[in-house]
Design a protein around this motif. Structure first.
Motif, PDB file in Angstrom:
ATOM      1  N   UNK A 194       0.683  -1.486   0.262  1.00 29.54           N
ATOM      2  CA  UNK A 194       0.010   0.488   0.083  1.00 29.54           C
ATOM      3  C   UNK A 194       1.051   1.373  -0.248  1.00 29.54           C
ATOM      4  N   UNK A 195       1.654   0.825   0.294  1.00 33.31           N
ATOM      5  CA  UNK A 195       3.247   2.366  -0.025  1.00 33.31           C
ATOM      6  C   UNK A 195       3.124   3.114  -0.876  1.00 33.31           C
ATOM      7  N   UNK A 196       2.891   3.162  -2.344  1.00 28.08           N
ATOM      8  CA  UNK A 196       2.952   3.860  -3.261  1.00 28.08           C
ATOM      9  C   UNK A 196       1.401   4.493  -3.176  1.00 28.08           C
ATOM     10  N   UNK A 197      -0.487   4.170  -2.875  1.00 31.24           N
ATOM     11  CA  UNK A 197      -1.028   5.096  -2.660  1.00 31.24           C
ATOM     12  C   UNK A 197      -1.159   6.090  -2.175  1.00 31.24           C
ATOM     13  N   UNK A 198      -2.439   6.829  -2.488  1.00 31.25           N
ATOM     14  CA  UNK A 198      -2.098   8.319  -1.826  1.00 31.25           C
ATOM     15  C   UNK A 198      -4.198   8.657  -1.457  1.00 31.25           C
ATOM     16  N   UNK A 199      -3.945   8.744   0.250  1.00 32.40           N
ATOM     17  CA  UNK A 199      -5.066   9.317   0.503  1.00 32.40           C
ATOM     18  C   UNK A 199      -5.490  10.894   0.765  1.00 32.40           C
ATOM     19  N   UNK A 200      -6.193  11.144   0.414  1.00 37.34           N
ATOM     20  CA  UNK A 200      -7.271  12.178   0.707  1.00 37.34           C
ATOM     21  C   UNK A 200      -8.427  12.678   1.242  1.00 37.34           C
ATOM     22  N   UNK A 201      -8.276  12.966   2.682  1.00 37.18           N
ATOM     23  CA  UNK A 201      -9.833  13.490   3.529  1.00 37.18           C
ATOM     24  C   UNK A 201     -10.041  14.605   3.415  1.00 37.18           C
ATOM     25  N   UNK A 202     -11.434  15.515   3.546  1.00 39.15           N
ATOM     26  CA  UNK A 202     -11.528  16.191   2.752  1.00 39.15           C
ATOM     27  C   UNK A 202     -12.813  16.535   4.501  1.00 39.15           C
ATOM     28  N   UNK A 203     -12.943  17.785   5.048  1.00 39.12           N
ATOM     29  CA  UNK A 203     -13.356  17.719   6.052  1.00 39.12           C
ATOM     30  C   UNK A 203     -13.423  19.627   6.628  1.00 39.12           C
ATOM     31  N   UNK A 204     -14.775  19.569   6.913  1.00 41.66           N
ATOM     32  CA  UNK A 204     -15.241  21.233   8.014  1.00 41.66           C
ATOM     33  C   UNK A 204     -14.453  21.275   9.406  1.00 41.66           C
ATOM     34  N   UNK A 205     -13.490  19.655   9.403  1.00 46.16           N
ATOM     35  CA  UNK A 205     -13.543  20.404  11.015  1.00 46.16           C
ATOM     36  C   UNK A 205     -12.313  21.159  10.831  1.00 46.16           C
ATOM     37  N   UNK A 206     -12.229  22.082  12.013  1.00 49.18           N
ATOM     38  CA  UNK A 206     -11.180  22.672  12.117  1.00 49.18           C
ATOM     39  C   UNK A 206     -11.427  24.017  11.313  1.00 49.18           C
ATOM     40  N   UNK A 207     -12.406  24.589  10.654  1.00 48.76           N
ATOM     41  CA  UNK A 207     -12.842  25.128   9.925  1.00 48.76           C
ATOM     42  C   UNK A 207     -13.214  26.563  10.463  1.00 48.76           C
ATOM     43  N   UNK A 208     -13.543  26.482  12.152  1.00 52.10           N
ATOM     44  CA  UNK A 208     -13.930  27.648  12.590  1.00 52.10           C
ATOM     45  C   UNK A 208     -12.396  27.478  13.390  1.00 52.10           C
ATOM     46  N   UNK A 209     -11.576  26.972  13.478  1.00 51.28           N
ATOM     47  CA  UNK A 209     -10.347  27.531  13.675  1.00 51.28           C
ATOM     48  C   UNK A 209      -9.708  28.422  13.041  1.00 51.28           C
ATOM     49  N   UNK A 210     -10.419  27.830  11.588  1.00 50.20           N
ATOM     50  CA  UNK A 210      -8.775  28.591  10.954  1.00 50.20           C
ATOM     51  C   UNK A 210      -8.969  30.112  10.967  1.00 50.20           C
ATOM     52  N   UNK A 211     -10.881  30.292  11.264  1.00 53.22           N
ATOM     53  CA  UNK A 211     -11.523  31.233  10.240  1.00 53.22           C
ATOM     54  C   UNK A 211     -11.287  32.217  11.424  1.00 53.22           C
ATOM     55  N   UNK A 212     -11.136  31.717  13.032  1.00 58.05           N
ATOM     56  CA  UNK A 212     -10.245  32.474  14.026  1.00 58.05           C
ATOM     57  C   UNK A 212      -9.084  33.264  14.235  1.00 58.05           C
ATOM     58  N   UNK A 213      -8.046  32.357  13.303  1.00 56.54           N
ATOM     59  CA  UNK A 213      -6.512  32.557  13.063  1.00 56.54           C
ATOM     60  C   UNK A 213      -6.229  33.814  12.712  1.00 56.54           C
ATOM     61  N   UNK A 214      -7.534  33.448  11.252  1.00 56.44           N
ATOM     62  CA  UNK A 214      -7.450  34.363   9.858  1.00 56.44           C
ATOM     63  C   UNK A 214      -7.864  35.775  10.787  1.00 56.44           C
ATOM     64  N   UNK A 215      -9.002  35.633  11.282  1.00 61.96           N
ATOM     65  CA  UNK A 215      -9.629  36.759  11.931  1.00 61.96           C
ATOM     66  C   UNK A 215      -8.147  37.960  12.675  1.00 61.96           C
ATOM     67  N   UNK A 216      -7.313  37.119  13.671  1.00 65.90           N
ATOM     68  CA  UNK A 216      -6.818  37.801  14.227  1.00 65.90           C
ATOM     69  C   UNK A 216      -5.682  38.482  13.449  1.00 65.90           C
ATOM     70  N   UNK A 217      -5.321  37.761  12.599  1.00 62.53           N
ATOM     71  CA  UNK A 217      -4.475  38.095  12.025  1.00 62.53           C
ATOM     72  C   UNK A 217      -4.596  39.832  11.118  1.00 62.53           C
ATOM     73  N   UNK A 218      -6.312  39.833  10.216  1.00 63.48           N
ATOM     74  CA  UNK A 218      -6.163  40.902   9.697  1.00 63.48           C
ATOM     75  C   UNK A 218      -7.036  41.865  11.206  1.00 63.48           C
ATOM     76  N   UNK A 219      -7.242  41.410  12.214  1.00 64.04           N
ATOM     77  CA  UNK A 219      -7.000  42.359  13.108  1.00 64.04           C
ATOM     78  C   UNK A 219      -5.861  43.517  13.871  1.00 64.04           C
ATOM     79  N   UNK A 220      -5.405  42.520  13.659  1.00 61.49           N
ATOM     80  CA  UNK A 220      -3.838  42.744  14.000  1.00 61.49           C
ATOM     81  C   UNK A 220      -2.538  43.860  12.980  1.00 61.49           C
ATOM     82  N   UNK A 221      -3.717  43.862  11.582  1.00 59.11           N
ATOM     83  CA  UNK A 221      -2.647  44.794  10.622  1.00 59.11           C
ATOM     84  C   UNK A 221      -2.193  43.571   9.843  1.00 59.11           C
ATOM     85  N   UNK A 222      -2.000  41.794   9.917  1.00 51.96           N
ATOM     86  CA  UNK A 222      -0.477  41.579   9.415  1.00 51.96           C
ATOM     87  C   UNK A 222      -1.427  40.753   7.742  1.00 51.96           C
ATOM     88  N   UNK A 223      -0.929  40.943   6.949  1.00 54.16           N
ATOM     89  CA  UNK A 223      -1.443  40.137   5.833  1.00 54.16           C
ATOM     90  C   UNK A 223      -1.591  38.505   5.736  1.00 54.16           C
TER      91      UNK A 223
END
Length: 326
Positions: A194-223
């Motif tokens: 199985x060592x040459x196979x590819x597995x990809x998982x797609x999920x919205x889990x963690x989306x809220x946390x990612x947005x929080x961090x991105x929003x924090x950067x935006x509010x601090x004026x960081x690109x």
């Protein structure tokens, strides 16, 4: 060429040799005798049908995936590194996380199109959607068994198979553990590598946390382009592991470190929606009409309530809205 194949087949049918191979499928028979000839007419699992187009992968990520500088870097590095290693120790396992419309499915499609001749339509690319293929909780044990058989059978046929699991946040608890052995550092399992196979998982889990961090950067004026993987990865993996609705809840995939990369997709902004609209117009053969581009982007609803920075559906509804204007 087709005439030649028919001629060869007629000759073989007229000889006693056919009796020796009558139990072999015609596809296997021709692949063994005339592999190059056979693969002209049917997709195979050889270096012609399955190979990485690194230039194409980079171009598609640059030209079709908007606002995701972290995901581009990680995916390009991960896929290239995996394919340039002639003897990988384990399958490549990517877990893509982000709100709807940020590009998770698009990344999977781009990877497939730059590895397999037939892209997502390839017989070696397998898409599982939780709400379609694993809908009923009462069949959990059956799903586990069927999933193992499907993966084992297809990897036996093509070691470079790709498996995409969409809507992981809706996956039944414990189901994904069924494939854990196939993601580990084993030389083979019951003779299957199985060592040459590819597995990809797609999920919205963690989306809220990612947005929080991105929003924090935006509010601090960081690109947003200054946000790095290290700013997100550890927080993302912990958030996914502790999320009952992630599909990874109480699973051993995370704590056993079989997932190679947690890939965060940032929430898109107004400018990215406009780029999505432009890409959709061009893909349909139209010119990039600025009036349509602006109109579609302006129609979207944005959040948070006061800042209104991020479209709540990303680019997911762009195609439908462009169709309306055309």
């Amino acid at each position: 060429m087709k005439v030649m194949v028919r001629a060869v087949l007629l000759v073989l049918l007229s000889t006693p040799f056919l009796a020796v191979v009558e139990s072999i499928s015609m596809g296997t028979f021709f692949t063994g005798l005339f592999p190059k000839l056979f693969c002209k007419f049917q997709e195979c699992c050889d270096d012609e049908c399955v190979k990485l187009n690194l230039t194409g992968l980079k171009m598609d990520l640059d030209n079709k995936l908007f606002g995701q500088h972290i995901a581009k870097q990680v995916v390009l590095k991960a896929v290239n590194g995996f394919f340039t290693n002639p003897n990988p120790k384990k399958p490549l396992v990517l877990s893509l996380h982000g709100w709807t419309g940020t590009g998770k499915s698009l990344i999977s499609k781009i990877i497939a199109e730059n590895i397999y001749t037939n892209g997502m339509q390839s017989a070696n690319v397998h898409l599982f959607i939780s709400t379609v293929h694993f809908l009923h909780t009462k069949y959990l044990s059956d799903y586990k068994e069927q999933l193992q058989k499907w993966i084992r059978g297809n990897v036996s046929t093509c070691a470079r198979s790709m498996f995409i699991f969409d809507e992981m946040d809706k996956m039944q608890t414990g189901l994904i553990d069924a494939i854990k052995p196939y993601l580990e550092h084993y030389d083979n399992i019951d003779g299957v590598v199985y060592r040459k196979a590819i597995f990809i998982f797609l999920s919205q889990a963690g989306g809220a946390r990612i947005t929080e961090i991105a929003l924090d950067f935006w509010r601090r004026g960081i690109k947003r382009e200054e946000i790095q993987l290290k700013d997100l990865e550890s927080k993302l993996s912990i958030g996914v592991f502790n999320n009952k609705d992630s599909g990874f809840w109480h699973t051993s995939l995370i704590d056993c470190n079989v997932i190679d990369y947690f890939v965060p997709l940032l929430p898109l902004e107004y400018k990215h929606v406009k780029l999505c609209v432009k890409e959709e117009l061009v893909a349909r053969g139209y010119q990039a009409d600025e009036k349509i581009i602006t109109a579609v982007a302006d129609e979207m609803t944005y959040f948070p309530e006061h800042e209104k920075i991020y479209p709540d559906k990303g680019c997911k509804t762009v195609a439908a809205r462009v169709h309306y204007y055309l």
